[in-house]
Design a protein around this motif. Structure first.
Motif, short mmCIF file in Angstrom:
data_model
loop_
_atom_site.label_atom_id
_atom_site.label_comp_id
_atom_site.label_asym_id
_atom_site.label_seq_id
_atom_site.Cartn_x
_atom_site.Cartn_y
_atom_site.Cartn_z
N PHE A 175 0.84 -1.19 0.00
CA PHE A 175 0.00 0.00 0.00
C PHE A 175 0.88 1.25 0.00
O PHE A 175 1.91 1.28 0.67
CB PHE A 175 -0.91 0.03 1.23
N ARG A 176 0.43 2.26 -0.73
CA ARG A 176 1.19 3.50 -0.83
C ARG A 176 0.23 4.66 -0.56
O ARG A 176 -0.78 4.80 -1.25
CB ARG A 176 1.80 3.61 -2.23
N ILE A 177 0.55 5.47 0.45
CA ILE A 177 -0.33 6.56 0.85
C ILE A 177 0.44 7.87 0.80
O ILE A 177 1.52 8.00 1.39
CB ILE A 177 -0.90 6.35 2.26
N SER A 178 -0.11 8.86 0.10
CA SER A 178 0.46 10.20 0.07
C SER A 178 -0.06 10.97 1.28
O SER A 178 -1.28 11.03 1.51
CB SER A 178 0.07 10.92 -1.23
N MET A 179 0.84 11.57 2.05
CA MET A 179 0.43 12.31 3.25
C MET A 179 1.49 13.34 3.61
O MET A 179 2.63 13.27 3.16
CB MET A 179 0.18 11.35 4.43
N THR A 180 1.10 14.29 4.44
CA THR A 180 2.03 15.32 4.89
C THR A 180 2.93 14.76 5.99
O THR A 180 2.63 13.72 6.60
CB THR A 180 1.27 16.53 5.44
N ASP A 181 4.01 15.47 6.29
CA ASP A 181 4.87 15.00 7.37
C ASP A 181 4.19 15.13 8.73
O ASP A 181 4.50 14.38 9.66
CB ASP A 181 6.24 15.70 7.36
N ALA A 182 3.21 16.05 8.85
CA ALA A 182 2.44 16.12 10.09
C ALA A 182 1.63 14.84 10.30
O ALA A 182 1.52 14.33 11.42
CB ALA A 182 1.51 17.33 10.06
#
Length: 305
Positions: free
Chosen positions: A104-111
């Motif tokens: 699985f690959r999820i794009s997210m912010t460092d927060a």
């Protein structure tokens, strides 16, 4: 597909199954039993195969039905087609997290690496122990990554995504300020006057940063910036050891305040809030693994209040 002459036109699954089983059993009777057919039906299907491929395929001998050279040539491509058809029909609606070796690959912010990722990873390891999770940043490539399937989901405030992207709200965000609990001028209360007068550290990353900058500009607030950071790494320690203020979305602000023992205050300047959602492309709306992952994120993070 099968090759040579008219073989590429042979798409009847049942005939391919008979060819496959007959090649192994070398017996029309055994092949019929294995496929739960009557022997006359198996013989009729074999006749269709012979006509389609213009070859006897199997020759009767005292030791059983022996494949012809053409049959031996075609059995490999035939089994490739059968396997492709089986994968196609098995795709429909099955995803077993207990056995899935899925990446699985999820794009997210460092927060979100701080606020969401630990809990998501723990749940994924418990429910899908053989799966792998890759967390990647949100950038100008995120929309294309969702469309291509390079990313399964994107989590955050992403107002710029275009058509074809679906979303589900997870929670609302407003703005808070962090301060050293021993700050000599900000201990029990932070008002707009004090906010304007103090020194600040700013974070340039984050999809809500433009909302913050626009809101401050609308109220003619110009922060006195002493330090600029590209992300939240080290921010807690900096606030803990200085008299700087930081303005952040509530979720990450609350998390940093709790883990670093910091003072937490509502932002005294009225800044527009935003919605954190999970986003995916319509192409993968019914893909079983994507559906399972979305349901997991909803269960963990969606607020119904």
């Amino acid at each position: 597909m099968l090759h040579n002459d008219r073989v590429t036109e042979l798409v009847d699954f049942k005939l391919l199954q008979l060819f496959d089983v007959l090649y192994d059993t070398r017996s029309v009777t055994k092949a019929a039993d294995q496929l739960r057919l009557s022997q006359p039906t198996a013989s009729i299907w074999l006749g269709q195969l012979r006509r389609e491929l213009r070859d006897p395929l199997f020759v009767r001998t005292p030791g059983g039905m022996v494949p012809t050279p053409r049959a031996t040539t075609l059995i490999g491509p035939c089994r490739e087609v059968l396997e492709s058809l089986r994968r196609l029909t098995a795709w429909e609606a099955t995803f077993d997290p207990a056995t899935a070796q899925r990446r699985f690959r999820i794009s997210m912010t460092d927060a979100s690496h701080v606020t969401l990722l630990p809990r998501l990873l723990a749940e994924l390891r418990a429910k899908a122990p053989r799966a792998r999770l890759d967390a990647v940043g949100i950038d100008g490539n995120t929309e294309r990554a969702l469309e291509s399937g390079e990313s399964d989901l994107a989590i955050g405030y992403l107002p710029g995504l275009a058509g074809g992207i679906r979303q589900e709200k997870l929670y609302d965000q407003d703005w808070v300020c962090l301060a050293n609990p021993q700050h000599p001028r900000v201990r029990d209360r932070l008002d707009a006057h004090r906010y304007r007068a103090e020194d600040h550290v700013i974070i340039t990353a984050g999809t809500g940063t433009q909302l913050l900058d626009r809101g401050l500009a609308q109220h003619r607030v110009e922060r006195r910036v002493v330090l600029e950071l590209p992300g939240i790494l080290g921010l807690g320690a900096i606030i803990q050891s200085t008299d700087l203020l930081a303005t952040l979305p509530r979720h990450i602000g609350t998390t940093l305040a709790r883990t670093n023992g910091l003072g937490l205050f509502p932002c005294p300047i009225p800044i527009e809030g935003f919605v954190v959602a999970q986003h995916w492309h319509a192409r993968f709306h019914d893909e079983p693994g994507n559906r399972w992952l979305r349901a997991l994120v909803t269960r963990l993070f969606a607020r119904r209040d």
